[in-house]
Design an enzyme around this catalytic site. Structure first.
Site, mmCIF file in Angstrom:
data_model
loop_
_atom_site.group_PDB
_atom_site.id
_atom_site.type_symbol
_atom_site.label_atom_id
_atom_site.label_comp_id
_atom_site.label_asym_id
_atom_site.label_seq_id
_atom_site.Cartn_x
_atom_site.Cartn_y
_atom_site.Cartn_z
ATOM 1 N N GLY A 39 7.027 -40.702 -57.778
ATOM 2 C CA GLY A 39 5.868 -39.833 -57.498
ATOM 3 C C GLY A 39 4.710 -40.174 -58.411
ATOM 4 O O GLY A 39 3.814 -39.358 -58.646
ATOM 5 N N GLY A 40 4.707 -41.423 -58.912
ATOM 6 C CA GLY A 40 3.695 -41.862 -59.881
ATOM 7 C C GLY A 40 2.310 -41.977 -59.289
ATOM 8 O O GLY A 40 1.332 -42.152 -60.022
ATOM 9 N N GLY A 75 1.752 -37.476 -61.332
ATOM 10 C CA GLY A 75 2.031 -38.858 -61.721
ATOM 11 C C GLY A 75 0.782 -39.573 -62.209
ATOM 12 O O GLY A 75 0.795 -40.266 -63.237
ATOM 13 N N TYR A 135 11.818 -25.677 -49.242
ATOM 14 C CA TYR A 135 11.428 -26.350 -50.492
ATOM 15 C C TYR A 135 12.202 -25.769 -51.675
ATOM 16 O O TYR A 135 12.750 -26.500 -52.502
ATOM 17 C CB TYR A 135 9.922 -26.138 -50.676
ATOM 18 C CG TYR A 135 9.319 -26.655 -51.954
ATOM 19 C CD1 TYR A 135 9.058 -28.016 -52.122
ATOM 20 C CD2 TYR A 135 8.958 -25.786 -52.985
ATOM 21 C CE1 TYR A 135 8.458 -28.488 -53.283
ATOM 22 C CE2 TYR A 135 8.360 -26.256 -54.143
ATOM 23 C CZ TYR A 135 8.109 -27.602 -54.284
ATOM 24 O OH TYR A 135 7.519 -28.067 -55.436
ATOM 25 N N LYS A 171 -13.019 -25.065 -49.763
ATOM 26 C CA LYS A 171 -13.689 -24.052 -48.932
ATOM 27 C C LYS A 171 -15.021 -23.641 -49.552
ATOM 28 O O LYS A 171 -16.017 -23.458 -48.847
ATOM 29 C CB LYS A 171 -12.806 -22.812 -48.827
ATOM 30 C CG LYS A 171 -11.702 -22.942 -47.811
ATOM 31 C CD LYS A 171 -10.878 -21.685 -47.807
ATOM 32 C CE LYS A 171 -10.870 -21.033 -46.472
ATOM 33 N NZ LYS A 171 -10.215 -19.743 -46.462
ATOM 34 N N HIS A 213 -2.515 -26.971 -51.946
ATOM 35 C CA HIS A 213 -2.221 -25.749 -52.688
ATOM 36 C C HIS A 213 -3.459 -24.850 -52.746
ATOM 37 O O HIS A 213 -4.559 -25.270 -52.389
ATOM 38 C CB HIS A 213 -1.741 -26.090 -54.108
ATOM 39 C CG HIS A 213 -0.365 -26.660 -54.136
ATOM 40 N ND1 HIS A 213 -0.092 -27.954 -54.500
ATOM 41 C CD2 HIS A 213 0.834 -26.096 -53.814
ATOM 42 C CE1 HIS A 213 1.207 -28.169 -54.424
ATOM 43 N NE2 HIS A 213 1.798 -27.065 -54.004
HETATM 44 N N1 LIG Z 1 1.173 -29.567 -57.663
HETATM 45 C C1 LIG Z 1 1.705 -28.450 -58.107
HETATM 46 O O1 LIG Z 1 1.055 -27.400 -58.136
HETATM 47 C C2 LIG Z 1 3.131 -28.434 -58.595
HETATM 48 C C3 LIG Z 1 3.624 -27.278 -59.229
HETATM 49 C C4 LIG Z 1 4.919 -27.265 -59.722
HETATM 50 C C5 LIG Z 1 5.731 -28.365 -59.538
HETATM 51 N N2 LIG Z 1 5.258 -29.471 -58.899
HETATM 52 C C6 LIG Z 1 6.166 -30.608 -58.741
HETATM 53 O O2 LIG Z 1 5.581 -31.729 -59.390
HETATM 54 C C7 LIG Z 1 5.972 -32.917 -58.713
HETATM 55 C C8 LIG Z 1 4.727 -33.731 -58.374
HETATM 56 O O3 LIG Z 1 3.888 -32.957 -57.534
HETATM 57 P P1 LIG Z 1 2.416 -33.460 -57.138
HETATM 58 O O4 LIG Z 1 1.589 -32.249 -56.991
HETATM 59 O O5 LIG Z 1 2.002 -34.557 -58.039
HETATM 60 O O6 LIG Z 1 2.690 -34.027 -55.669
HETATM 61 P P2 LIG Z 1 1.790 -35.029 -54.796
HETATM 62 O O7 LIG Z 1 0.442 -35.202 -55.383
HETATM 63 O O8 LIG Z 1 1.900 -34.575 -53.381
HETATM 64 O O9 LIG Z 1 2.580 -36.404 -54.936
HETATM 65 C C9 LIG Z 1 3.837 -36.566 -54.336
HETATM 66 C C10 LIG Z 1 4.386 -37.880 -54.800
HETATM 67 O O10 LIG Z 1 5.684 -38.078 -54.197
HETATM 68 C C11 LIG Z 1 5.705 -39.356 -53.574
HETATM 69 N N3 LIG Z 1 6.570 -39.303 -52.395
HETATM 70 C C12 LIG Z 1 6.515 -38.432 -51.361
HETATM 71 N N4 LIG Z 1 7.462 -38.740 -50.444
HETATM 72 C C13 LIG Z 1 8.109 -39.835 -50.928
HETATM 73 C C14 LIG Z 1 9.174 -40.629 -50.434
HETATM 74 N N5 LIG Z 1 9.770 -40.357 -49.259
HETATM 75 N N6 LIG Z 1 9.606 -41.677 -51.188
HETATM 76 C C15 LIG Z 1 9.011 -41.959 -52.365
HETATM 77 N N7 LIG Z 1 8.013 -41.243 -52.906
HETATM 78 C C16 LIG Z 1 7.555 -40.193 -52.173
HETATM 79 C C17 LIG Z 1 4.260 -39.630 -53.174
HETATM 80 O O11 LIG Z 1 4.100 -41.035 -53.019
HETATM 81 P P3 LIG Z 1 2.843 -41.659 -52.192
HETATM 82 O O12 LIG Z 1 1.631 -40.902 -52.591
HETATM 83 O O13 LIG Z 1 2.817 -43.076 -52.682
HETATM 84 O O14 LIG Z 1 3.169 -41.500 -50.741
HETATM 85 C C18 LIG Z 1 3.524 -39.074 -54.389
HETATM 86 O O15 LIG Z 1 3.495 -40.008 -55.442
HETATM 87 C C19 LIG Z 1 6.759 -32.476 -57.477
HETATM 88 O O16 LIG Z 1 8.125 -32.614 -57.747
HETATM 89 C C20 LIG Z 1 6.384 -31.025 -57.297
HETATM 90 O O17 LIG Z 1 7.419 -30.294 -56.690
HETATM 91 C C21 LIG Z 1 3.979 -29.546 -58.437
#
Ligand SMILES: NC(=O)c1ccc[n+]([C@@H]2O[C@H](COP(=O)([O-])OP(=O)(O)OC[C@H]3O[C@@H](n4cnc5c(N)ncnc54)[C@H](OP(=O)(O)O)[C@@H]3O)[C@@H](O)[C@H]2O)c1
Length: 289
Positions: A75-76, A81, A203, A254, A246
């Site tokens: 998820g880098g 990431g 989820y 918006k 989110h």
């Molecule tokens: N954002 C929040 O508010 C929040 C809050 C609490 C916890 N989290 C947790 O933090 C972590 C990161 O969240 P984020 O907000 O950074 O998410 P994000 O911006 O949506 O990024 C998701 C990442 O997962 C990768 N990914 C998705 N499907 C994949 C697959 N099938 N195989 C390999 N890689 C895959 C994506 O790769 P590509 O972009 O290259 O497709 C991307 O790097 C998650 O585990 C999430 O549950 C997030």
């Protein structure tokens, strides 16, 4: 049987045949490259080729002898990431090498692709951020995919961490997976004390299972797997989609549109919970990892 149904069956059979022919021609092509030219030899070659991949992966599972610490971040390419990438400049931090991977490097729902990635990177430490994520509307619409994709990714990553002898795995949970009916302040011991909110149950249950499996892998194999539980995060590299993102980035988008078009800034829901007080800007979060 209606003629349209026969046609559908025929088409499916044809498609199946086409798929078979594609596989055969790919095998023949591979075999040609390596100097064999009949189908039996080609199949033997393909099996050998697969065997070769398996042997290479077995080699990669042996402990590193170069003394390197390699931290792989799944998820880098996402919001969290990319923020960690900004902290870890040039892929180096002290004597550590950092490797950031996205879905183009491997679809982590697929165990073979995940094994190939681990064999290539040979990480000693893994930060597992990859997830199928989204806001309220996406969670409501794709509950099944939220469960399946996240469970598949988590299962592949955890299994590979065990198989490839990763020293430490840190996965990412979320405060939104806590029980719907709970008392505040919440802490990690309360994670399984009741059902999550119905809107994001796919989820939430997939994420909760990481916590369960952290303990299972430790009890059975002595693996050092743990997780962190961040609250809502927002900031640079966020998904600003109003439907799929989110709440904070959605509100920002918006607001921008309302300002640009001179229209009302309409906020869905009530102000019973103030999202701003439950959200953290990414710059306060990325150093924690
Ligand atoms: N954002 C929040 O508010 C929040 C809050 C609490 C916890 N989290 C947790 O933090 C972590 C990161 O969240 P984020 O907000 O950074 O998410 P994000 O911006 O949506 O990024 C998701 C990442 O997962 C990768 N990914 C998705 N499907 C994949 C697959 N099938 N195989 C390999 N890689 C895959 C994506 O790769 P590509 O972009 O290259 O497709 C991307 O790097 C998650 O585990 C999430 O549950 C997030």
């Amino acid at each position: 049987m209606k003629s349209s149904t026969i046609e559908t069956v025929k088409t499916e059979r044809e498609r199946e045949r086409e798929r078979e022919m594609n596989v055969v021609s790919k095998v023949q092509e591979l075999a040609k490259k390596s100097g064999v030219n009949n189908v039996d030899d080609a199949i033997a070659f393909a099996l050998g080729y697969k065997e070769g991949v398996r042997v290479r992966q077995e080699e990669a599972k042996k402990p590193r002898t170069d003394g390197k610490n390699v931290v792989m971040v799944t998820g880098g390419t996402g919001l969290v990431g990319m923020a960690i990438q900004e902290v870890v400049k040039d892929g180096k931090q002290g004597d550590e090498e950092w490797v950031f991977v996205g879905s183009k490097d491997a679809d982590l729902r697929n165990i073979d692709e995940t094994r190939a990635l681990f064999a290539k990177v040979r990480p000693t430490h893994v930060i597992h951020l990859a997830a199928f994520v989204g806001g309220l509307f996406r969670n409501l619409k794709y509950k099944t995919e939220f469960w399946r994709y996240n469970t598949q990714m988590n299962d592949s990553v955890m299994l590979c961490c065990k198989e490839f002898g990763v020293k430490k795995l840190v996965s990412c949970l979320s405060t939104c997976i806590f029980p719907d009916k709970t008392t505040y302040p919440i802490n990690e011991t309360m994670l399984h004390d009741g059902a999550p909110h119905k809107s994001n149950e796919g989820y939430a249950y997939a994420k909760r299972m990481i916590d369960v499996l952290n303990r299972c892998y430790n009890a059975q194999y002595g693996c050092k797997f743990t997780s962190v539980i961040p609250t809502n995060i927002y900031g640079k590299y966020d998904n600003f989609s109003i439907q799929d993102g989110h709440v904070i980035p959605g509100l920002m988008h918006k607001c921008l549109l309302a300002k640009k078009n001179g229209t009302d800034f309409t906020v869905w829901g009530t102000v019973r919970y103030l999202p701003f007080s439950l959200s953290l800007h990414i710059s306060n979060h990325n150093h924690i990892f």
